[in-house]
Scaffold this motif. Structure first.
Motif, PDB file in Angstrom:
ATOM      1  N   SER A  29      -3.579   3.631 -11.830  1.00  0.00           N
ATOM      2  CA  SER A  29      -4.535   3.726 -10.729  1.00  0.00           C
ATOM      3  C   SER A  29      -5.881   4.232 -11.226  1.00  0.00           C
ATOM      4  N   LYS A  30      -6.918   3.470 -10.901  1.00  0.00           N
ATOM      5  CA  LYS A  30      -8.264   3.896 -11.294  1.00  0.00           C
ATOM      6  C   LYS A  30      -8.712   5.075 -10.426  1.00  0.00           C
ATOM      7  N   GLU A  31      -8.334   5.015  -9.167  1.00  0.00           N
ATOM      8  CA  GLU A  31      -8.686   6.107  -8.242  1.00  0.00           C
ATOM      9  C   GLU A  31      -7.549   7.133  -8.250  1.00  0.00           C
ATOM     10  N   LYS A  32      -7.765   8.213  -7.544  1.00  0.00           N
ATOM     11  CA  LYS A  32      -6.696   9.211  -7.442  1.00  0.00           C
ATOM     12  C   LYS A  32      -5.503   8.661  -6.662  1.00  0.00           C
ATOM     13  N   THR A  33      -5.797   7.967  -5.534  1.00  0.00           N
ATOM     14  CA  THR A  33      -4.723   7.360  -4.752  1.00  0.00           C
ATOM     15  C   THR A  33      -4.623   5.888  -5.115  1.00  0.00           C
ATOM     16  N   ARG A  67      -4.214   1.848  -5.070  1.00  0.00           N
ATOM     17  CA  ARG A  67      -4.809   0.807  -4.239  1.00  0.00           C
ATOM     18  C   ARG A  67      -4.146  -0.535  -4.501  1.00  0.00           C
ATOM     19  N   GLU A 113       0.439   3.962  -2.930  1.00  0.00           N
ATOM     20  CA  GLU A 113       0.099   5.356  -2.607  1.00  0.00           C
ATOM     21  C   GLU A 113       1.183   6.327  -3.068  1.00  0.00           C
ATOM     22  N   LYS A 167      -6.128  -3.843   2.451  1.00  0.00           N
ATOM     23  CA  LYS A 167      -5.833  -2.644   3.239  1.00  0.00           C
ATOM     24  C   LYS A 167      -4.478  -2.813   3.932  1.00  0.00           C
ATOM     25  N   ASN A 183       0.821  -1.205   0.000  1.00  0.00           N
ATOM     26  CA  ASN A 183       0.000   0.000   0.000  1.00  0.00           C
ATOM     27  C   ASN A 183       0.860   1.263   0.000  1.00  0.00           C
ATOM     28  N   TYR A 240      -4.935  -4.673  -4.743  1.00  0.00           N
ATOM     29  CA  TYR A 240      -5.958  -5.709  -4.861  1.00  0.00           C
ATOM     30  C   TYR A 240      -5.312  -7.073  -4.678  1.00  0.00           C
ATOM     31  N   ASP A 268      -1.960   1.300  -9.060  1.00  0.00           N
ATOM     32  CA  ASP A 268      -2.627   0.164  -8.432  1.00  0.00           C
ATOM     33  C   ASP A 268      -1.689  -1.042  -8.466  1.00  0.00           C
ATOM     34  N   LEU A 315      -9.982  -5.785  -1.882  1.00  0.00           N
ATOM     35  CA  LEU A 315      -9.082  -4.670  -1.615  1.00  0.00           C
ATOM     36  C   LEU A 315      -8.199  -5.062  -0.419  1.00  0.00           C
TER      37      LEU A 315
END
Lengths: 323, 323
Positions: free
Chosen positions: A292-296, A298, A220, A311, A216, A300, A225, A309
């Motif tokens: 990365s699909k999101e801004k930050t 991730r 990040e 964590k 992670n 999987y 991702d 996901l």
């Protein structure tokens, strides 16, 4: 305890690093480094929090504390050179045991010709060992966690969860020397990291909190991702046999294995494998890096046909300010 | 306390040193120093041993801890650049007070454009603050305690015993702001030390344990005898007025004034005086260096017509591993 004879007994009698100009005999140490970059980190261990004398002889306390620091240097691609030791001594520690802590540190330091160049010795209610390490890395060869890119191979050295399993062996009286030594005498991956020197770009993190946390951090920091296949994660058979109900958790978040987690381009993956071979250690491809699909970024995890996901896990704790 | 919000709150938001490549956001910090020498030291303070919250607000605890470290750099002729902070946090400290410690450190760090580039935050039974500082010094300009020579002038900056007197003011409720500030907010002699740069040879020690101790360290390290005239030792009048029975002892072994004790050739004494003037501080000639009659150097103190051997004094204690 005679303070002065103790301090004299832990003072280095000679130095090995050619860049060193002045060691422990003045207000501060002095060195000269004209060609490489300087890398530094500090790591602190408290009696009863990070170790217990019931499970850890003082020699191992020192060895492991320095190993944790060297692992940080390895994760930066740096070769160790110096260390400074701040120790808070409590009255429940005998001089002999304190010397054993220093012997543990210098045993590992000897492997890399490191010099102890400073320190402070003070009194307190509980033993605290704080080590600052200094290492060198070639220009533009420091390995940042920001450097993972879409398309990269994710890899890890050695096997995961061993240290946690070794600790369990000690506290439950299971006799497995391999696992116990992985807990007491972890080998920081300094040589392997150095052997990656020909590669222009590789992201590295050391596995101090387990790969759930470390992957992670890379995702990040790099804004990517990461996709990990659980079935590809390397572990040793004794751990699975001895602790069938726990080993899968320990693989992900056992922590303190001091292996290296990295991301490198497909084209350099062969170079990484050769570096591991030359270093006499295993390296395993455990996943892939994508945009990365999101801004930050991730992480999987695919396990038994299901993707979830991953964590950082509940394992993250106050004990680690960085790593 | 929320560990993560605390760690976030103490993370630097920007960096000022041009030699820095990577700060706190990876496994270790990275910097590049191709022309100067690198100087490093560590200093540790324990709650209840080195300070007490009853006499020292948390802001001052942080300020003074970093000042002690910068004093070591000044004693090497080095200019501060970076610091790393290891903190052991106990449950009796509130988050606000912990932030005050960091605010105290960064307040002093700001004066020298220093960057905090690493650290570790762990839990324990008592608060321990351990700071590693890194500074730079021009080639062959590091100031060693081995460099005193027969014929040298012995000098000291500022006034002696102030910190000890300030502490006494606090615990006995004597209202003297000057002395109290000398205890809480000592000024390491970084600028003065830097202003000595044109001098080829000068021996320096910082006065952390009192000049009785520090002069003996120079005498021993350089293999010379040192002769100090008590009547030449600088002190401030409020101290003598407020503590007539104690101030003479404090001049010799009060400790933690963080002034600089030095030895320099007669021909460079004028340069030292000019450096002090440019730095806005006092410097006083307090004695002479001669050849050592014994194998190891000794310190002689002349006071009221009598000359006696000045020992390191009973003030030397376990709290100082080096200095």
């Amino acid at each position: 305890m005679d303070e002065f004879s103790f301090i004299d007994s832990i003072k280095p009698s000679n130095y090995r690093q050619s860049s060193l100009i002045k060691g422990v005999d003045d207000d501060a140490a002095v060195f000269r480094q004209n060609t490489q970059e300087v890398v530094t980190a500090v790591d602190t261990m408290v009696d009863g929090v990070h170790f217990s004398r019931e499970t850890m002889a003082p020699f191992y306390v020192g060895y492991r504390a320095l190993a944790a620091n060297l692992s940080d240097l390895a994760a930066m691609g740096a070769v160790p050179a110096f260390y400074l030791v701040s120790i808070v001594i409590s009255s429940d520690w005998e001089e002999h045991d304190l010397r054993e802590i220093y012997r543990g540190m210098s045993s590992l330091a000897d492997d890399y010709q490191m010099d102890m160049i400073g320190g402070d010795t003070v009194s307190g209610k509980e033993l605290v060992l704080s080590i600052t390490v200094i290492g060198y890395v070639d220009r533009n060869r420091a390995r940042y966690r920001t450097e993972a890119r879409s398309g990269d191979v994710l890899f890890v050295t050695g096997t995961l969860g061993d240290s946690r399993a070794g600790f369990e062996c000690i506290v439950t009286n299971v006799d497995n020397e391999y696992l116990i030594n992985r807990h007491r005498l972890p080998t920081p991956r300094v040589i392997f990291s150095k052997n990656l020197n020909s590669i222009d770009r590789v992201a590295l993190n050391d596995v101090s909190d387990g790969i759930a946390s470390e992957s992670n951090e890379i995702a990040e920091a790099s804004g990517v991702d990461i996709h990990i296949a659980f079935s590809d994660l390397p572990y040793c058979m004794p751990m699975a046999d001895l602790f069938p109900d726990q080993y899968e958790d320990w693989i992900l978040s056992g922590g303190e294995d001091f292996e290296l987690l990295g991301a490198v381009s497909e084209s350099e993956w062969g170079t990484v494998q050769k570096a591991a071979e030359r270093s006499g250690i295993a390296v395993t491809k455990i996943g892939l890096v994508t945009e990365s699909k999101e801004k930050t970024g991730r992480v999987y995890l695919s396990k038994k046909g299901q993707t979830s996901l991953l964590k950082k896990s509940g394992y993250t704790h106050l004990q680690e300010g960085r790593d």
